[in-house]
Scaffold this active site. Structure first.
Site, PDB file in Angstrom:
ATOM      1  N   HIS A  32      -7.669   1.897  -6.523  1.00 26.76           N
ATOM      2  CA  HIS A  32      -7.102   0.988  -5.532  1.00 26.76           C
ATOM      3  C   HIS A  32      -5.612   1.396  -5.419  1.00 26.76           C
ATOM      4  O   HIS A  32      -4.832   1.451  -6.631  1.00 26.76           O
ATOM      5  CB  HIS A  32      -7.247  -0.514  -5.826  1.00 26.76           C
ATOM      6  N   TYR A  39       0.965  -1.340  -0.243  1.00 30.98           N
ATOM      7  CA  TYR A  39       0.020  -0.177   0.070  1.00 30.98           C
ATOM      8  C   TYR A  39       0.841   1.139   0.076  1.00 30.98           C
ATOM      9  O   TYR A  39       0.547   2.422  -0.091  1.00 30.98           O
ATOM     10  CB  TYR A  39      -1.037  -0.028   1.176  1.00 30.98           C
TER      11      TYR A  39
HETATM   12  C1  DQA Z   1      -7.652  -1.690  -1.510  1.00 35.41           C
HETATM   13  C2  DQA Z   1      -7.537  -3.116  -2.176  1.00 35.41           C
HETATM   14  C3  DQA Z   1      -8.661  -3.769  -1.331  1.00 35.41           C
HETATM   15  O1  DQA Z   1      -8.558  -5.241  -1.807  1.00 35.41           O
HETATM   16  C4  DQA Z   1      -8.265  -3.924  -0.075  1.00 35.41           C
HETATM   17  O2  DQA Z   1      -9.195  -4.769   0.783  1.00 35.41           O
HETATM   18  C5  DQA Z   1      -7.995  -2.542   0.662  1.00 35.41           C
HETATM   19  C6  DQA Z   1      -7.372  -1.716   0.058  1.00 35.41           C
HETATM   20  C7  DQA Z   1      -6.388  -0.811  -2.191  1.00 35.41           C
HETATM   21  O3  DQA Z   1      -6.457   0.500  -2.292  1.00 35.41           O
HETATM   22  O4  DQA Z   1      -5.399  -1.687  -2.882  1.00 35.41           O
HETATM   23  O5  DQA Z   1      -8.373  -2.482   1.753  1.00 35.41           O
HETATM   24  O6  DQA Z   1      -8.861  -1.051  -1.964  1.00 35.41           O
END
Ligand code: DQA
Length: 151
Positions: free
Chosen positions: A103, A26
């Site tokens: 995402h 992330y």
């Molecule tokens: C997310 C991807 C999702 O699968 C995950 O549950 C998240 C973050 C992303 O920003 O990459 O909480 O949305």
């Protein structure tokens, strides 16, 4: 400057924990820094963002019920709700504003359950796996859409 330039930037469940979540997946920005960067991107694009994050599904649903009063477009990263919340999908549909799904991570190249998004077909586009820069791409897509429908 666009007349309709108000963008609701919505984050769902667990995203206020950025910074504590795996930085390899992330990135290392916490939620506050993330929203600062998005605010900078928005300023460069002459868009006016407003931020909302919640861990409660009903709260994002209720926000979407009234979002048309306060915004012209939506950037949404629903977190894990992406993969199964038909309630958020229906509320996003009801909002009837141009929306871009974002995402941070590349959801197509992680666990199987992340490959499916229940909102992507009602969004203008999906930006995935570009980290914080993905929000700039999302804002650009919204600005272009709002400019195209303005005249
Ligand atoms: C997310 C991807 C999702 O699968 C995950 O549950 C998240 C973050 C992303 O920003 O990459 O909480 O949305």
């Amino acid at each position: 400057m666009l007349a309709h330039n108000r963008i609701a930037v919505l984050h769902g469940v667990n995203l206020e924990q950025l910074g504590r979540r795996d930085p390899e997946i992330y990135g290392d920005l916490d939620y506050e820094r993330l929203t600062q960067r998005i605010g900078e991107f928005a300023a460069e694009l002459e868009l006016s963002p407003q931020f909302f994050q919640t861990n409660f599904e009903g709260e994002i649903v209720e926000y979407l019920h009234r979002v048309h009063d306060v915004a012209d477009g939506i950037v949404i990263n629903p977190g894990a709700w992406t993969h199964y919340s038909y309630a958020i999908r229906d509320a996003l549909d009801l909002a009837a504003l141009p929306a871009v799904e974002v995402h941070l991570s590349d959801i197509q190249n992680r666990e199987e359950f992340r490959r499916r998004s229940v909102i992507s077909d009602i969004c203008l586009t999906t930006v995935s796996g570009q980290g914080v820069d993905g929000y700039r791409l999302a804002l650009e897509a919204l600005r272009d859409d709002l400019a195209a429908t303005a005249g």
